[in-house]
Design a protein around this motif. Structure first.
Motif, PDB file in Angstrom:
ATOM      1  N   GLN A 166       0.851  -1.426   0.030  1.00  0.00           N
ATOM      2  CA  GLN A 166       0.163  -0.537  -0.031  1.00  0.00           C
ATOM      3  C   GLN A 166       0.826   0.704   0.137  1.00  0.00           C
ATOM      4  O   GLN A 166       0.799   2.672  -0.545  1.00  0.00           O
ATOM      5  N   ILE A 167       1.986   1.456   1.185  1.00  0.00           N
ATOM      6  CA  ILE A 167       2.555   2.313   0.886  1.00  0.00           C
ATOM      7  C   ILE A 167       3.573   2.337  -0.289  1.00  0.00           C
ATOM      8  O   ILE A 167       3.461   3.850  -0.949  1.00  0.00           O
ATOM      9  N   CYS A 168       3.963   1.726  -1.139  1.00  0.00           N
ATOM     10  CA  CYS A 168       4.791   1.562  -2.254  1.00  0.00           C
ATOM     11  C   CYS A 168       4.017   2.595  -3.347  1.00  0.00           C
ATOM     12  O   CYS A 168       3.949   3.097  -4.443  1.00  0.00           O
ATOM     13  N   GLU A 169       2.829   1.678  -3.111  1.00  0.00           N
ATOM     14  CA  GLU A 169       1.795   1.928  -4.494  1.00  0.00           C
ATOM     15  C   GLU A 169       1.584   3.658  -4.437  1.00  0.00           C
ATOM     16  O   GLU A 169       1.428   4.293  -4.955  1.00  0.00           O
ATOM     17  N   GLN A 170       1.256   4.091  -3.221  1.00  0.00           N
ATOM     18  CA  GLN A 170       1.543   5.886  -2.770  1.00  0.00           C
ATOM     19  C   GLN A 170       2.250   6.489  -3.439  1.00  0.00           C
ATOM     20  O   GLN A 170       2.379   6.902  -4.348  1.00  0.00           O
ATOM     21  N   LYS A 171       3.525   5.770  -2.664  1.00  0.00           N
ATOM     22  CA  LYS A 171       4.633   6.674  -3.590  1.00  0.00           C
ATOM     23  C   LYS A 171       5.121   6.218  -5.139  1.00  0.00           C
ATOM     24  O   LYS A 171       5.495   7.429  -5.413  1.00  0.00           O
ATOM     25  N   VAL A 172       4.777   5.387  -5.645  1.00  0.00           N
ATOM     26  CA  VAL A 172       4.709   5.337  -7.046  1.00  0.00           C
ATOM     27  C   VAL A 172       3.652   6.449  -7.449  1.00  0.00           C
ATOM     28  O   VAL A 172       4.503   7.292  -8.538  1.00  0.00           O
ATOM     29  N   LEU A 173       2.768   6.418  -6.767  1.00  0.00           N
ATOM     30  CA  LEU A 173       1.871   7.998  -7.460  1.00  0.00           C
ATOM     31  C   LEU A 173       2.376   9.252  -7.502  1.00  0.00           C
ATOM     32  O   LEU A 173       2.019   9.779  -8.252  1.00  0.00           O
ATOM     33  N   GLN A 174       3.122   8.989  -6.274  1.00  0.00           N
ATOM     34  CA  GLN A 174       3.890  10.313  -5.781  1.00  0.00           C
ATOM     35  C   GLN A 174       4.936  11.215  -7.215  1.00  0.00           C
ATOM     36  O   GLN A 174       4.956  11.798  -7.009  1.00  0.00           O
ATOM     37  N   ALA A 175       5.680   9.357  -7.009  1.00  0.00           N
ATOM     38  CA  ALA A 175       6.577   9.498  -7.724  1.00  0.00           C
ATOM     39  C   ALA A 175       6.402   9.933  -8.799  1.00  0.00           C
ATOM     40  O   ALA A 175       6.699  10.792  -9.904  1.00  0.00           O
ATOM     41  N   GLN A 176       4.829   9.873 -10.079  1.00  0.00           N
ATOM     42  CA  GLN A 176       4.582   9.713 -10.790  1.00  0.00           C
ATOM     43  C   GLN A 176       4.487  11.450 -11.201  1.00  0.00           C
ATOM     44  O   GLN A 176       4.123  12.250 -11.807  1.00  0.00           O
ATOM     45  N   GLN A 177       3.708  12.181  -9.578  1.00  0.00           N
ATOM     46  CA  GLN A 177       3.101  13.616  -9.945  1.00  0.00           C
ATOM     47  C   GLN A 177       4.747  14.170  -9.964  1.00  0.00           C
ATOM     48  O   GLN A 177       4.839  15.778  -9.735  1.00  0.00           O
ATOM     49  N   GLY A 178       5.724  13.589  -9.671  1.00  0.00           N
ATOM     50  CA  GLY A 178       7.559  14.193  -9.483  1.00  0.00           C
ATOM     51  C   GLY A 178       8.082  14.193  -8.616  1.00  0.00           C
ATOM     52  O   GLY A 178       9.078  14.817  -8.196  1.00  0.00           O
ATOM     53  N   THR A 179       7.293  13.426  -7.795  1.00  0.00           N
ATOM     54  CA  THR A 179       8.521  13.526  -6.415  1.00  0.00           C
ATOM     55  C   THR A 179       9.281  11.965  -6.527  1.00  0.00           C
ATOM     56  O   THR A 179       8.994  11.083  -7.530  1.00  0.00           O
ATOM     57  N   GLU A 180      10.704  12.843  -5.990  1.00  0.00           N
ATOM     58  CA  GLU A 180      11.777  11.752  -6.066  1.00  0.00           C
ATOM     59  C   GLU A 180      12.023  10.382  -5.696  1.00  0.00           C
ATOM     60  O   GLU A 180      10.354  10.226  -4.443  1.00  0.00           O
ATOM     61  N   LEU A 181      11.428   8.711  -5.255  1.00  0.00           N
ATOM     62  CA  LEU A 181      11.629   7.901  -5.332  1.00  0.00           C
ATOM     63  C   LEU A 181      12.743   6.897  -5.810  1.00  0.00           C
ATOM     64  O   LEU A 181      13.387   6.626  -6.158  1.00  0.00           O
ATOM     65  N   SER A 182      12.745   6.378  -4.136  1.00  0.00           N
ATOM     66  CA  SER A 182      14.191   5.245  -4.165  1.00  0.00           C
ATOM     67  C   SER A 182      13.476   4.421  -3.356  1.00  0.00           C
ATOM     68  O   SER A 182      12.833   4.030  -2.481  1.00  0.00           O
ATOM     69  N   LEU A 183      14.468   3.418  -3.741  1.00  0.00           N
ATOM     70  CA  LEU A 183      13.710   1.601  -3.348  1.00  0.00           C
ATOM     71  C   LEU A 183      14.610   0.782  -2.662  1.00  0.00           C
ATOM     72  O   LEU A 183      15.311   0.361  -3.669  1.00  0.00           O
ATOM     73  N   ALA A 184      14.724   0.467  -1.905  1.00  0.00           N
ATOM     74  CA  ALA A 184      15.868  -0.624  -1.619  1.00  0.00           C
ATOM     75  C   ALA A 184      15.313  -1.823  -0.114  1.00  0.00           C
ATOM     76  O   ALA A 184      14.734  -1.720   0.116  1.00  0.00           O
ATOM     77  N   LEU A 185      15.478  -3.541  -0.956  1.00  0.00           N
ATOM     78  CA  LEU A 185      14.880  -4.108  -0.807  1.00  0.00           C
ATOM     79  C   LEU A 185      16.113  -5.029   0.249  1.00  0.00           C
ATOM     80  O   LEU A 185      16.925  -4.693  -0.350  1.00  0.00           O
ATOM     81  N   LEU A 186      15.974  -5.457   1.590  1.00  0.00           N
ATOM     82  CA  LEU A 186      16.353  -6.297   2.413  1.00  0.00           C
ATOM     83  C   LEU A 186      15.373  -7.922   2.191  1.00  0.00           C
ATOM     84  O   LEU A 186      14.474  -7.410   3.080  1.00  0.00           O
ATOM     85  N   ASP A 187      16.148  -8.730   1.668  1.00  0.00           N
ATOM     86  CA  ASP A 187      15.759 -10.139   1.832  1.00  0.00           C
ATOM     87  C   ASP A 187      16.504 -10.804   3.581  1.00  0.00           C
ATOM     88  O   ASP A 187      17.544 -11.481   2.496  1.00  0.00           O
ATOM     89  N   VAL A 188      16.086 -11.340   4.421  1.00  0.00           N
ATOM     90  CA  VAL A 188      15.921 -12.345   4.839  1.00  0.00           C
ATOM     91  C   VAL A 188      15.846 -13.437   5.360  1.00  0.00           C
ATOM     92  O   VAL A 188      15.090 -13.548   5.386  1.00  0.00           O
ATOM     93  N   ASP A 189      16.812 -14.720   4.342  1.00  0.00           N
ATOM     94  CA  ASP A 189      16.506 -15.831   4.695  1.00  0.00           C
ATOM     95  C   ASP A 189      15.965 -16.266   6.436  1.00  0.00           C
ATOM     96  O   ASP A 189      16.819 -16.292   7.527  1.00  0.00           O
ATOM     97  N   PHE A 190      14.693 -17.142   6.795  1.00  0.00           N
ATOM     98  CA  PHE A 190      14.550 -17.785   8.187  1.00  0.00           C
ATOM     99  C   PHE A 190      14.656 -16.295   9.004  1.00  0.00           C
ATOM    100  O   PHE A 190      14.844 -15.868  10.229  1.00  0.00           O
TER     101      PHE A 190
END
Length: 110
Positions: free
Chosen positions: A74-98
């Protein structure tokens, strides 16, 4: 004429008693309504509180207290919509096994 006077005397005695009785009944009904109104307000407040708790549970990971997958998207969707309006967007993902095992181990230390 005597009967009419007698009826008027009875009405003079009866009417104030009737008014007192009806007044007491109305006062009792008002107290009951006030009590029901307070009970309704308390139930409404409890329902609102439960709704907020359910909303929190629906968006929070119980192990970490962090946003869960649903909230993340939900947050990502909001941020992508904001980015489409001109707001900068950065995304970092961290996947920790177990990750669940790590959290459980840390929680066991406390």
């Amino acid at each position: 004429m005597a009967v009419n006077c007698e009826l008027q005397e009875q009405q003079k005695t009866f009417m104030p008693l009737l008014a007192q009785t009806l007044t007491r009944e109305l006062e009792q009904a008002n107290r009951q309504l006030a009590s029901l109104g307070m009970e309704r307000l308390q139930l409404y407040q409890k329902l609102e509180q439960q709704g907020r708790e359910f909303e929190r549970q629906a968006h929070e990971n119980p192990l970490t207290g962090l946003c869960n997958r649903r909230a993340f998207f939900q947050i990502c969707e909001q941020k992508v919509l904001q980015a489409q309006q001109g707001t900068e967007l950065s995304l970092a993902l961290l996947d920790v096994d177990f990750f669940k095992h790590i959290v459980e181990a840390v929680n066991g230390l406390h």
